[in-house]
Write a protein that holds these residues in place. Sequence first.
Motif: not given
Length: 789
Positions: A125-140
């Motif tokens: 994803l390359d969006l117009s706002f900053n993305i922070n703290d990504p993590e995999f959910l239990a469903d990988n």
Amino acid sequence: MFKSLNILTFFLLGTLISFSQTSDLSVEKIMQDPDWMGNFPSSVRWGIHGENIYFRYNPEKNESDSLYRINIQDPKKILKVTAKEQQDFIPNSGDFNDSRSMKVFSENGDLVTYDMNSKKRKTLLDLSFNINDPEFLADNNKIAFKAEDNVFVLDTKSGSIQQLTNIRSGSESSKSEKNPSEKDSWIQSENLDLLGIVNQRKETEENSKAYRESIKEEEDYKFYLNDRDLRDLEVSPNGKYAAFSLIKRERGESTNVPNYVDESGYTKDISARSKVGDMQFTAELALYNIEKDTVFMIDVSELPGISKLPDYTADYPDKEWKEEPRDIIPSQVRFSEDGEKAVVNLRSSDNKDRWIAFIDLETGNIKSIEHQRDEAWLAGPGIGYTYYGYETLGWLPDNKHIYFQSEESGYSHLYILNTSNGKKKALTSGEFEVFDPKISNDEKHWYFTSSEVHPGERHFYRMPLMGGKKEKLTEKVGKNDVSLSPDEQYMAITFSSMNNPEELFLKKTGATAEPTQLTSGQSEEFASYNWREPELIQFKASDGAMVPARLYVPEDSAKNDAAVVFVHGAGYLQNAHKWWSSYFREYMFHNLLTDLGYTVIDIDYRGSAGYGRDWRTGIYRHMGGKDLSDQVDGVKYLVENHDIDPEKVGIYGGSYGGFITLMAMFNEAETFKAGAALRSVTDWAHYNHGYTSNILNEPSKDPIAYRRSSPIYFAEGLEGDLLIAHGMVDVNVHFQDVVRLSQRLIELGKEDWEMALYPVEDHGFVEPSSWTDEYRRILKLFNESLLAE
């Protein structure tokens, strides 16, 4: 009498020709740019595949350190990392999927993945706002991330993005239209009467709006922050819940620090912190139930003991005290790996109570499952808050037990607790502390550092997840700071001893493997001097406690029967240990003093780190009490055991050490003939809130503690020779502190004191010329006052 320090009457040029004893060291030498000592590794980390160890290094003696690497298959080569290599780095932050085959992270505000097998990165994803703290959910296959104060989920299979929360800044009322004033209503009415087309358009718009409202489905739920700040937004691994804190903070009036040497040529004010008691802080804990599309505000008013008054209130019988729930400060909510359970650490605003509470995710109700209270204040390794490091709290893989650290036994140890039945178990125990526990990749073991061998050593251990026999993985005597390789097969060890700065070692993870030294950075000039290993001793204090200290003893032929007491800063810090001190300049200065015949003692007084809860809180409500008497008892030990002349004792230190020096010179004049107080707190009511309120409470609530702890109230006791040194742009301990004290000394008519000012220095000096000038003055003070030179 202490002669004026404004003009130096001698210089140290390699050897001290003015005195009978000499040294290969000089103040100029040891206070020059630290590059003269050599080149030592720092900020050690592994590459993501465990092939390379990266670290900051500076063999070329540039203006600042650069990044270097060592490939573990060719450990003799130290290579500088190119700019291109650095651009290709995979950051330490981010999250792995369950199989550790894929990592997700944020880079320049974009959402990026890295495939461990193909070694390729991909921007998702390359969006117009900053993305922070990504993590995999239990469903990988799903990745949660935060953006603009909300949680989103990306489905990597379908490519769809779902916004899980709808948190808005401001308030709902601020979004509605404002009612016009009487004047504006009249003008509008007149305008519509005069202009028929405008009136017709207005009626059409109102009719359209009414129709839209009649057919609109129920509006999406929105949660407004109002005048609060969002903090610690966390989503559950199953994507059903999110938790966050709402913070409202009023810091009070800031104390401006004038900069008299601003590049503009004008005096400029630096906006600095407020004073203790000024910061008003309230926090609320919220649970966002995503399936129900609503937010529960969690009620903490029924926590056990939340309204209990502290014991010190008994010292103020004439003051009316209300027993009411105190404000709480929550930490980040910790969800179990399956996302079905959650706990949170809650701390009372006065830091005397701590609760670990279980959160009912369906109702938002909480239940305390672990309550600790300390009439002083709660802190220590792994317990967190401000000056005491991070907080240890999380779930074991069974989704049933939580783990945390506690000083319940008097020392910070690792515990687990069964959230189903409330049973608690200590995984470690004894008169030592545990640091930085981490669960292994296979989730079968703990890795952690501890002081079990000796309070002045740090070793790395492995232990079964549910407790059991510990395996010591390091053996070198000193401090072993370990970074595990990604596959946990190797340890990169930053090791130092008393008289050797940090070097980098590589060792296979195990007790019997031999470490390999990777760096050797000491310069020839630094290595040519025989740096001492000070003796670690204990002496008995007047209250029976055994006090740890470092002792530097001169050769009999050099001994001058004088002693210098060094007081380390920071309060909560350990310096009587077996590794390279962060006070390396002072360590070198103590070697110089010992060469010249002085006996030097460096004491881990009450309040110091490394010795458990009772030592840590020994200064509660009386700074300058036991922490000062420990210095006096140290002098008694020297007089009785090392033939020190009681008329020839000096004391010095910076920051907290400067504060103790002032208290010593004002309250123990019969013990200390001379003192150098550097960057000193002189009145604790003028220091910051986070540190001071723990130890002395707040000035308006506990004035007794502040009056007996602040040197400015005892200045009339000065009899010996005192040097005060302070940086004028100090934004930690403000220059105002010593200005107020100097006025007090002037009004008292005191004569034997001098002040050295450093116009370009903050709390920690930077310029070698400032360090050199300051320590020339300290040495001159001791030579003239104690040796009558």
